[in-house]
Design a protein around this motif. Structure first.
Motif, PDB file in Angstrom:
ATOM      1  N   ASN A 195     -15.633  11.629  17.238  1.00  0.00           N
ATOM      2  CA  ASN A 195     -16.743  11.679  16.281  1.00  0.00           C
ATOM      3  C   ASN A 195     -16.272  12.409  15.023  1.00  0.00           C
ATOM      4  O   ASN A 195     -15.767  13.538  15.113  1.00  0.00           O
ATOM      5  CB  ASN A 195     -17.943  12.388  16.881  1.00  0.00           C
ATOM      6  N   SER A 196     -16.443  11.768  13.867  1.00  0.00           N
ATOM      7  CA  SER A 196     -15.815  12.286  12.646  1.00  0.00           C
ATOM      8  C   SER A 196     -16.719  12.138  11.434  1.00  0.00           C
ATOM      9  O   SER A 196     -17.551  11.229  11.361  1.00  0.00           O
ATOM     10  CB  SER A 196     -14.504  11.529  12.372  1.00  0.00           C
ATOM     11  N   GLU A 197     -16.527  13.054  10.484  1.00  0.00           N
ATOM     12  CA  GLU A 197     -17.181  12.988   9.175  1.00  0.00           C
ATOM     13  C   GLU A 197     -16.109  13.115   8.113  1.00  0.00           C
ATOM     14  O   GLU A 197     -15.247  13.988   8.184  1.00  0.00           O
ATOM     15  CB  GLU A 197     -18.226  14.102   9.021  1.00  0.00           C
ATOM     16  N   PHE A 198     -16.154  12.238   7.108  1.00  0.00           N
ATOM     17  CA  PHE A 198     -15.127  12.281   6.065  1.00  0.00           C
ATOM     18  C   PHE A 198     -15.700  11.784   4.741  1.00  0.00           C
ATOM     19  O   PHE A 198     -16.746  11.126   4.698  1.00  0.00           O
ATOM     20  CB  PHE A 198     -13.891  11.463   6.467  1.00  0.00           C
ATOM     21  N   LEU A 199     -15.006  12.143   3.673  1.00  0.00           N
ATOM     22  CA  LEU A 199     -15.406  11.798   2.311  1.00  0.00           C
ATOM     23  C   LEU A 199     -14.327  10.918   1.694  1.00  0.00           C
ATOM     24  O   LEU A 199     -13.137  11.264   1.740  1.00  0.00           O
ATOM     25  CB  LEU A 199     -15.592  13.075   1.485  1.00  0.00           C
ATOM     26  N   ILE A 200     -14.739   9.786   1.121  1.00  0.00           N
ATOM     27  CA  ILE A 200     -13.817   8.897   0.402  1.00  0.00           C
ATOM     28  C   ILE A 200     -14.105   9.022  -1.083  1.00  0.00           C
ATOM     29  O   ILE A 200     -15.227   8.777  -1.533  1.00  0.00           O
ATOM     30  CB  ILE A 200     -13.979   7.430   0.843  1.00  0.00           C
ATOM     31  N   MET A 201     -13.088   9.399  -1.862  1.00  0.00           N
ATOM     32  CA  MET A 201     -13.208   9.503  -3.314  1.00  0.00           C
ATOM     33  C   MET A 201     -12.376   8.380  -3.927  1.00  0.00           C
ATOM     34  O   MET A 201     -11.145   8.414  -3.913  1.00  0.00           O
ATOM     35  CB  MET A 201     -12.731  10.885  -3.775  1.00  0.00           C
ATOM     36  N   ASP A 202     -13.056   7.367  -4.419  1.00  0.00           N
ATOM     37  CA  ASP A 202     -12.483   6.126  -4.952  1.00  0.00           C
ATOM     38  C   ASP A 202     -12.398   6.302  -6.464  1.00  0.00           C
ATOM     39  O   ASP A 202     -13.414   6.259  -7.167  1.00  0.00           O
ATOM     40  CB  ASP A 202     -13.418   4.991  -4.529  1.00  0.00           C
ATOM     41  N   VAL A 203     -11.165   6.519  -6.985  1.00  0.00           N
ATOM     42  CA  VAL A 203     -11.019   6.962  -8.384  1.00  0.00           C
ATOM     43  C   VAL A 203      -9.922   6.178  -9.102  1.00  0.00           C
ATOM     44  O   VAL A 203      -8.972   5.699  -8.481  1.00  0.00           O
ATOM     45  CB  VAL A 203     -10.662   8.473  -8.436  1.00  0.00           C
ATOM     46  N   PRO A 204     -10.030   6.041 -10.444  1.00  0.00           N
ATOM     47  CA  PRO A 204      -8.943   5.436 -11.214  1.00  0.00           C
ATOM     48  C   PRO A 204      -7.643   6.244 -11.065  1.00  0.00           C
ATOM     49  O   PRO A 204      -7.677   7.475 -11.115  1.00  0.00           O
ATOM     50  CB  PRO A 204      -9.453   5.467 -12.648  1.00  0.00           C
ATOM     51  N   ALA A 239      -5.999  15.232   4.399  1.00  0.00           N
ATOM     52  CA  ALA A 239      -6.369  14.217   3.414  1.00  0.00           C
ATOM     53  C   ALA A 239      -5.247  13.192   3.284  1.00  0.00           C
ATOM     54  O   ALA A 239      -4.071  13.505   3.507  1.00  0.00           O
ATOM     55  CB  ALA A 239      -6.675  14.850   2.066  1.00  0.00           C
ATOM     56  N   LEU A 240      -5.625  11.992   2.894  1.00  0.00           N
ATOM     57  CA  LEU A 240      -4.660  10.929   2.649  1.00  0.00           C
ATOM     58  C   LEU A 240      -5.024  10.231   1.350  1.00  0.00           C
ATOM     59  O   LEU A 240      -6.157   9.763   1.184  1.00  0.00           O
ATOM     60  CB  LEU A 240      -4.659   9.918   3.798  1.00  0.00           C
ATOM     61  N   GLY A 241      -4.068  10.196   0.410  1.00  0.00           N
ATOM     62  CA  GLY A 241      -4.224   9.424  -0.809  1.00  0.00           C
ATOM     63  C   GLY A 241      -3.683   8.021  -0.590  1.00  0.00           C
ATOM     64  O   GLY A 241      -2.596   7.864  -0.028  1.00  0.00           O
ATOM     65  N   ILE A 242      -4.408   7.013  -1.052  1.00  0.00           N
ATOM     66  CA  ILE A 242      -4.053   5.619  -0.814  1.00  0.00           C
ATOM     67  C   ILE A 242      -4.203   4.854  -2.118  1.00  0.00           C
ATOM     68  O   ILE A 242      -5.241   4.956  -2.791  1.00  0.00           O
ATOM     69  CB  ILE A 242      -4.987   4.996   0.254  1.00  0.00           C
ATOM     70  N   TRP A 243      -3.178   4.078  -2.502  1.00  0.00           N
ATOM     71  CA  TRP A 243      -3.278   3.284  -3.716  1.00  0.00           C
ATOM     72  C   TRP A 243      -2.392   2.038  -3.611  1.00  0.00           C
ATOM     73  O   TRP A 243      -1.697   1.845  -2.628  1.00  0.00           O
ATOM     74  CB  TRP A 243      -2.967   4.113  -4.952  1.00  0.00           C
ATOM     75  N   GLU A 244      -2.500   1.189  -4.629  1.00  0.00           N
ATOM     76  CA  GLU A 244      -1.816  -0.112  -4.650  1.00  0.00           C
ATOM     77  C   GLU A 244      -2.202  -0.960  -3.438  1.00  0.00           C
ATOM     78  O   GLU A 244      -1.361  -1.565  -2.768  1.00  0.00           O
ATOM     79  CB  GLU A 244      -0.297   0.060  -4.771  1.00  0.00           C
ATOM     80  N   THR A 245      -3.485  -1.006  -3.177  1.00  0.00           N
ATOM     81  CA  THR A 245      -4.070  -1.874  -2.168  1.00  0.00           C
ATOM     82  C   THR A 245      -5.519  -2.119  -2.545  1.00  0.00           C
ATOM     83  O   THR A 245      -6.092  -1.370  -3.347  1.00  0.00           O
ATOM     84  CB  THR A 245      -3.987  -1.258  -0.757  1.00  0.00           C
ATOM     85  N   SER A 246      -6.109  -3.146  -1.991  1.00  0.00           N
ATOM     86  CA  SER A 246      -7.522  -3.424  -2.249  1.00  0.00           C
ATOM     87  C   SER A 246      -8.410  -2.952  -1.113  1.00  0.00           C
ATOM     88  O   SER A 246      -9.629  -2.824  -1.291  1.00  0.00           O
ATOM     89  CB  SER A 246      -7.746  -4.925  -2.486  1.00  0.00           C
ATOM     90  N   VAL A 249      -8.981  10.250   0.849  1.00  0.00           N
ATOM     91  CA  VAL A 249      -9.834  10.403   2.028  1.00  0.00           C
ATOM     92  C   VAL A 249      -9.652  11.813   2.577  1.00  0.00           C
ATOM     93  O   VAL A 249      -8.543  12.206   2.949  1.00  0.00           O
ATOM     94  CB  VAL A 249      -9.481   9.361   3.101  1.00  0.00           C
ATOM     95  N   PHE A 250     -10.741  12.573   2.621  1.00  0.00           N
ATOM     96  CA  PHE A 250     -10.721  13.968   3.053  1.00  0.00           C
ATOM     97  C   PHE A 250     -11.575  14.101   4.306  1.00  0.00           C
ATOM     98  O   PHE A 250     -12.766  13.774   4.291  1.00  0.00           O
ATOM     99  CB  PHE A 250     -11.268  14.865   1.937  1.00  0.00           C
ATOM    100  N   MET A 303       0.846  -1.199   0.000  1.00  0.00           N
ATOM    101  CA  MET A 303       0.000   0.000   0.000  1.00  0.00           C
ATOM    102  C   MET A 303       0.878   1.245   0.000  1.00  0.00           C
ATOM    103  O   MET A 303       1.813   1.348   0.786  1.00  0.00           O
ATOM    104  CB  MET A 303      -0.913   0.006   1.235  1.00  0.00           C
ATOM    105  N   LYS A 304       0.566   2.161  -0.902  1.00  0.00           N
ATOM    106  CA  LYS A 304       1.263   3.441  -0.952  1.00  0.00           C
ATOM    107  C   LYS A 304       0.309   4.537  -0.469  1.00  0.00           C
ATOM    108  O   LYS A 304      -0.907   4.463  -0.703  1.00  0.00           O
ATOM    109  CB  LYS A 304       1.747   3.752  -2.366  1.00  0.00           C
ATOM    110  N   THR A 305       0.874   5.546   0.187  1.00  0.00           N
ATOM    111  CA  THR A 305       0.057   6.652   0.688  1.00  0.00           C
ATOM    112  C   THR A 305       0.775   7.973   0.484  1.00  0.00           C
ATOM    113  O   THR A 305       2.010   8.019   0.388  1.00  0.00           O
ATOM    114  CB  THR A 305      -0.265   6.495   2.190  1.00  0.00           C
ATOM    115  N   ILE A 306      -0.003   9.031   0.436  1.00  0.00           N
ATOM    116  CA  ILE A 306       0.538  10.390   0.452  1.00  0.00           C
ATOM    117  C   ILE A 306      -0.361  11.241   1.335  1.00  0.00           C
ATOM    118  O   ILE A 306      -1.589  11.234   1.180  1.00  0.00           O
ATOM    119  CB  ILE A 306       0.672  10.988  -0.967  1.00  0.00           C
ATOM    120  N   PHE A 307       0.249  11.943   2.288  1.00  0.00           N
ATOM    121  CA  PHE A 307      -0.491  12.756   3.248  1.00  0.00           C
ATOM    122  C   PHE A 307      -0.472  14.209   2.814  1.00  0.00           C
ATOM    123  O   PHE A 307       0.578  14.766   2.511  1.00  0.00           O
ATOM    124  CB  PHE A 307       0.136  12.605   4.631  1.00  0.00           C
TER     125      PHE A 307
END
Length: 240
Positions: free
Chosen positions: A225-234, A209-216, A190-191, A1-5
């Motif tokens: 208590n939290s609210e967040f948005l996940i943008m699942d994109v190519p 925000a955290l970008g996450i890729w190369e994982t399933s 994830v924002f 898994m790769k990430t960028i903060f």
């Protein structure tokens, strides 16, 4: 898994008086060569517009444009005859396609409107422009991933010309759940709208925000208590 903060403080900022806008990616006069896009996610603007002010009629083309109000009332108008108000609990989408003219303004004279404006690079060009707006509050769920956008016109929420899925989540403190990406080759951005969450070893607070890729899949834990948005994109840009 790769990430960028991407911390909230690392975003670009524009103060036009009536408009205050934070840019997660290069936009207008803010240019950061290391923050051009995350896969097909091209723009994520966190906008605040003063009462009675707004953007006059202006053009877009070949972009999927999504607006998610966080506070207040946003008035929309376009050259296809659409006119209305979008509020917190709604989502709006425009497939700009071959070209669209639209305006958006704060519908209230003396209260701010805050909204996220998101641009997705489409997988088709020059489609007939289209507009849609839906309430997502009636399908809201606690401690789960609420789908609000997909590539399927028959799904819940709105749809776009791209293999992307958006999920809005509200987690209670200490709740955790694993998110599974919708297809191979996609990544997730994830924002955090509000609160504090943890993904792996990374803690995120409001507007981080955290970008996450190369994982399933990956796990998200709410530290409060939290609210967040996940943008699942190519992650691969389309060859058009």
């Amino acid at each position: 898994m790769k990430t960028i903060f991407h911390s909230a403080e690392s975003r670009g900022f524009a103060d036009h008086g009536w408009l205050k806008s934070y840019h997660s990616f290069s936009f207008a006069n803010y240019h950061n060569p290391e923050k051009i896009h995350f896969g097909v996610l091209r723009v994520l603007n966190d906008d605040s517009v003063e009462g009675g002010m707004g953007f006059g009629k202006h053009p877009h083309h070949n972009m999927e444009i999504i607006s998610i109000p966080l506070e207040g009332d946003l008035e929309h108008g376009d050259n296809m005859g659409n006119q209305g108000i979008i509020r917190k609990g709604d989502i709006q989408v425009m497939s700009a396609g071959s070209g669209i003219m639209h305006s958006e303004k704060n519908a209230h004279p003396n209260k701010r409107v805050k909204f996220l404006q998101i641009w997705i690079i489409p997988n088709q060009q020059n489609v007939p422009p289209r507009y849609d707006q839906k309430s997502i509050v009636k399908n809201a769920v606690k401690n789960d991933f609420q789908q609000i956008l997909s590539p399927n016109p028959n799904d819940v929420g709105v749809w776009i010309y791209q293999d992307a899925w958006f999920h809005l989540a509200k987690f209670d403190k200490d709740f955790s759940k694993t998110y599974t990406l919708h297809q191979s080759g996609n990544g997730a951005y994830v924002f955090v709208i509000d609160g504090k969450i943890k993904i792996g070893d990374q803690t995120l607070t409001s507007r981080d925000a955290l970008g996450i890729w190369e994982t399933s899949e990956f796990n998200i834990q709410a530290l409060e208590n939290s609210e967040f948005l996940i943008m699942d994109v190519p992650m691969q840009l389309p060859r058009l």
